[in-house]
Scaffold this motif. Structure first.
Motif, PDB file in Angstrom:
ATOM      1  N   VAL A   1      95.997  28.339 -14.067  1.00  0.00           N
ATOM      2  CA  VAL A   1      97.357  28.625 -13.600  1.00  0.00           C
ATOM      3  C   VAL A   1      98.336  28.300 -14.725  1.00  0.00           C
ATOM      4  O   VAL A   1      98.305  27.193 -15.286  1.00  0.00           O
ATOM      5  CB  VAL A   1      97.704  27.796 -12.350  1.00  0.00           C
ATOM      6  CG1 VAL A   1      99.165  28.013 -11.950  1.00  0.00           C
ATOM      7  CG2 VAL A   1      96.770  28.154 -11.203  1.00  0.00           C
ATOM      8  N   THR A   2      99.190  29.249 -15.066  1.00  0.00           N
ATOM      9  CA  THR A   2     100.290  29.031 -16.007  1.00  0.00           C
ATOM     10  C   THR A   2     101.584  29.012 -15.218  1.00  0.00           C
ATOM     11  O   THR A   2     101.903  29.975 -14.509  1.00  0.00           O
ATOM     12  CB  THR A   2     100.355  30.148 -17.064  1.00  0.00           C
ATOM     13  OG1 THR A   2      99.133  30.158 -17.806  1.00  0.00           O
ATOM     14  CG2 THR A   2     101.531  29.937 -18.007  1.00  0.00           C
ATOM     15  N   VAL A   3     102.330  27.940 -15.320  1.00  0.00           N
ATOM     16  CA  VAL A   3     103.628  27.865 -14.658  1.00  0.00           C
ATOM     17  C   VAL A   3     104.697  28.205 -15.691  1.00  0.00           C
ATOM     18  O   VAL A   3     104.657  27.714 -16.821  1.00  0.00           O
ATOM     19  CB  VAL A   3     103.859  26.480 -14.018  1.00  0.00           C
ATOM     20  CG1 VAL A   3     103.884  25.361 -15.043  1.00  0.00           C
ATOM     21  CG2 VAL A   3     105.141  26.459 -13.200  1.00  0.00           C
ATOM     22  N   PHE A   4     105.630  29.106 -15.331  1.00  0.00           N
ATOM     23  CA  PHE A   4     106.690  29.461 -16.269  1.00  0.00           C
ATOM     24  C   PHE A   4     107.997  29.644 -15.524  1.00  0.00           C
ATOM     25  O   PHE A   4     108.025  29.918 -14.321  1.00  0.00           O
ATOM     26  CB  PHE A   4     106.307  30.681 -17.116  1.00  0.00           C
ATOM     27  CG  PHE A   4     106.279  32.024 -16.434  1.00  0.00           C
ATOM     28  CD1 PHE A   4     107.038  33.073 -16.921  1.00  0.00           C
ATOM     29  CD2 PHE A   4     105.453  32.280 -15.340  1.00  0.00           C
ATOM     30  CE1 PHE A   4     106.992  34.342 -16.348  1.00  0.00           C
ATOM     31  CE2 PHE A   4     105.386  33.531 -14.756  1.00  0.00           C
ATOM     32  CZ  PHE A   4     106.166  34.569 -15.256  1.00  0.00           C
ATOM     33  N   GLY A   5     109.086  29.451 -16.251  1.00  0.00           N
ATOM     34  CA  GLY A   5     110.397  29.567 -15.629  1.00  0.00           C
ATOM     35  C   GLY A   5     111.478  29.637 -16.674  1.00  0.00           C
ATOM     36  O   GLY A   5     111.261  29.326 -17.856  1.00  0.00           O
ATOM     37  N   GLU A   6     112.662  30.051 -16.235  1.00  0.00           N
ATOM     38  CA  GLU A   6     113.798  30.246 -17.133  1.00  0.00           C
ATOM     39  C   GLU A   6     115.003  29.470 -16.630  1.00  0.00           C
ATOM     40  O   GLU A   6     115.239  29.364 -15.421  1.00  0.00           O
ATOM     41  CB  GLU A   6     114.122  31.741 -17.222  1.00  0.00           C
ATOM     42  CG  GLU A   6     115.232  32.097 -18.194  1.00  0.00           C
ATOM     43  CD  GLU A   6     116.627  32.114 -17.564  1.00  0.00           C
ATOM     44  OE1 GLU A   6     117.629  32.104 -18.315  1.00  0.00           O
ATOM     45  OE2 GLU A   6     116.706  32.153 -16.315  1.00  0.00           O
ATOM     46  N   SER A   7     115.771  28.892 -17.547  1.00  0.00           N
ATOM     47  CA  SER A   7     116.983  28.136 -17.243  1.00  0.00           C
ATOM     48  C   SER A   7     116.627  26.947 -16.350  1.00  0.00           C
ATOM     49  O   SER A   7     115.824  26.103 -16.742  1.00  0.00           O
ATOM     50  CB  SER A   7     118.036  29.053 -16.610  1.00  0.00           C
ATOM     51  OG  SER A   7     119.288  28.417 -16.566  1.00  0.00           O
ATOM     52  N   ALA A   8     117.204  26.862 -15.145  1.00  0.00           N
ATOM     53  CA  ALA A   8     116.791  25.779 -14.252  1.00  0.00           C
ATOM     54  C   ALA A   8     115.291  25.831 -13.994  1.00  0.00           C
ATOM     55  O   ALA A   8     114.630  24.794 -13.870  1.00  0.00           O
ATOM     56  CB  ALA A   8     117.556  25.862 -12.930  1.00  0.00           C
ATOM     57  N   GLY A   9     114.728  27.035 -13.952  1.00  0.00           N
ATOM     58  CA  GLY A   9     113.280  27.176 -13.808  1.00  0.00           C
ATOM     59  C   GLY A   9     112.546  26.626 -15.011  1.00  0.00           C
ATOM     60  O   GLY A   9     111.431  26.099 -14.892  1.00  0.00           O
TER      61      GLY A   9
END
Length: 510
Positions: free
Chosen positions: A188-196
């Protein structure tokens, strides 16, 4: 509807849909609805359902303001506290299992947004990469990112870091159930942008999340936007005052812990999120450089500042892609102005450092505090420099790949935004065929931007598959190799080195 779209998860059978070469299951609960007595409580395991659950449509989005700094939800979308759901996409006709999983955490200053904000997010990743894509909702604003623990009593406890706990609960659900959709729970790769992106780096420093994901990608993360209880408790007091005045101006007493707890428990969700807007409008001037809606170092679920965990190797030692856009701060003007962009805010930040360091940093932003250099100073303070610190510290313990996103369509450049905060999402998620994407490309540069997005997306997919990316050297403190995403991608060693050195002296505590 095909029978093979019926999938059994721990809570029951969910029936998905096939569309555009994708099989999708939406609105799957990963936790019990946090309503009634469960408001402001840590998430609990989801409740099983009887029969077959229709999983064809997105569920309600988390409560958020439609008139604050940021606007995420559409007025047509239903908002509810019963929002702890996720969505799963996989390639149509998938046979067998073992597909890499990518779980996306949306941004929005922990105040707005949802997994349905851009309904087709993830489809290009699924089609191009043969991966399983998961997107999640989590509690926002006052319901997820204000710390009310100081109002706890033996009869009514308030848990901390609710949005962060929701994200861990979603990852736990994925670990237990994603194999039913053909995904590999061990990849599993967790990714997010800004607050993520902040969520990603915070999860890496959260002990309860360790082992739930194997790789991480943090895009434009304000990685240092984590605060101690003495700060978050003061914000809680100010928030309750705003809430009391909103509900019954001049008529609600909130002088005691019991009064405040009662008010929080009975307030409408709409009043909670609107009072949070008042607080977030206040914070940038009262406490320059801070963002009021953020995780708290509670000493338990989040035991320390993530940057400290990265420094001492206590963050999850997993491969990481991390980076920022060329001009993060240019977006934050007008209604979005929450960064240290104004002369008083800049002076307040400068007062925290020595005169020699102030002189060096000013030389990197000629004309400060004029609008353009102020935006770049604020963006670097909030996003770029803390990101550099995460990269250099984590590189001592695990592989790191560092990037800067530079490309922007011609109209975006002419408007003065350049490669601003959030722009890379239009490339990565192949959003340029929508009306907004086509408008951005109206004066040219759309095709080049999309081609850069194709290359970026391929890197993300390769990383999710193996933890490696071809032609992109690992980052270390000696070479500081950085992938520059542009019309022609290139690797530069320690770009803007003079600015990095100036920041090192300016904020040595980071």
């Amino acid at each position: 509807m095909s029978q093979n779209l019926d999938v059994r998860v721990a809570q029951g059978i969910a029936r998905g849909v096939r569309e555009r070469g994708i099989e999708a299951w939406r609105n799957l609960p990963y936790a019990e609805a946090p309503i009634g007595p469960l408001r402001f409580k840590a998430p609990r395991p989801p409740v099983p359902w009887a029969g077959v659950r229709d999983a064809s449509e997105f569920g309600p989005v988390p409560w958020q303001s439609l008139q604050g700094h940021f606007v995420g939800a559409s007025k047509k979308q239903t908002m509810s506290e019963d929002c702890l759901t996720l969505n799963v996409l996989r390639p149509a006709g998938s046979v067998g299992g073992g597909l890499p999983v990518m779980l996306f955490i949306h941004g929005g200053a922990y105040a707005v947004g949802s997994s349905a904000e851009y309904p087709r997010n993830g489809e290009a990743l699924v089609r191009d990469g043969g991966i399983v894509y998961v997107s999640i909702n989590y509690r926002l604003s006052a319901l997820g990112y204000l710390d009310f623990t100081r109002f706890s009593t033996p009869e009514r406890a308030f848990d901390s870091n609710l949005g962060l706990r929701d994200q861990v609960a979603a990852l736990e659900w994925v670990r237990a159930n994603i194999a039913a959709f053909g995904g590999d729970p061990n990849n599993v790769t967790v990714f997010g942008e800004s607050a993520g992106g902040n969520a990603v780096t915070t999860l890496m420093a959260t002990p309860a999340a360790h082992g739930l994901f194997a790789k991480a990608i943090a895009q434009s993360a304000p990685t240092n936007a984590i605060y101690p209880p003495e700060q978050t408790h003061r914000w809680a007091d100010e928030f309750v005052a705003f809430l009391a005045d909103r509900i019954e101006p001049g008529g609600v007493e909130t002088t005691s812990v019991d009064d405040a707890g009662d008010l929080l428990a009975r307030a409408d969700a709409s009043d909670l999120v609107e009072a949070a807007v008042s607080l977030t409008l206040l914070a940038p001037d009262r406490d320059p450089g801070t963002i009021a809606l953020c995780p708290v170092i509670d000493g338990d679920f989040l035991p320390e500042r993530p940057l400290k965990a990265f420094k001492h190797g206590r963050a999850a030692r997993i491969p990481l892609i991390i980076g920022t856009n060329d001009r993060e701060g240019s977006l934050f003007t007008g209604r979005l102005d929450i960064l240290a962009t104004t002369p008083p805010r800049i002076r307040a930040i400068f007062s925290r450092t020595k005169k020699k360091a102030r002189k060096a940093i000013k030389a990197e932003y000629p004309g400060l505090p004029d609008k353009r250099p102020a935006a770049d100073f604020a963006g670097d303070y909030a996003f770029w420099y803390p990101t550099v610190k995460v990269a250099e510290r984590h590189s001592r313990y695990a592989p790191v790949h560092f990037y800067r996103f530079d490309i922007a369509p011609r109209l975006v450049r002419q408007l003065g935004f350049d490669a601003t905060h959030g722009l890379e999402l239009f490339a990565l998620f192949d959003r340029m065929n929508g009306w907004f994407g086509r408008a951005m490309g109206a004066l040219g540069g759309r095709r080049a931007f999309m081609r850069t997005g194709d290359r970026m997306r391929r890197h993300w997919i390769d990383f999710a598959r193996s933890g490696q990316v071809a032609g992109w050297p690992e980052y270390d403190e000696e070479t500081r190799a950085t992938m520059i995403f542009d019309k022609t991608d290139r690797v530069e060693n320690d770009p803007r080195s003079a600015r990095r050195v100036a920041w090192q002296e300016f904020v040595p505590h980071v």
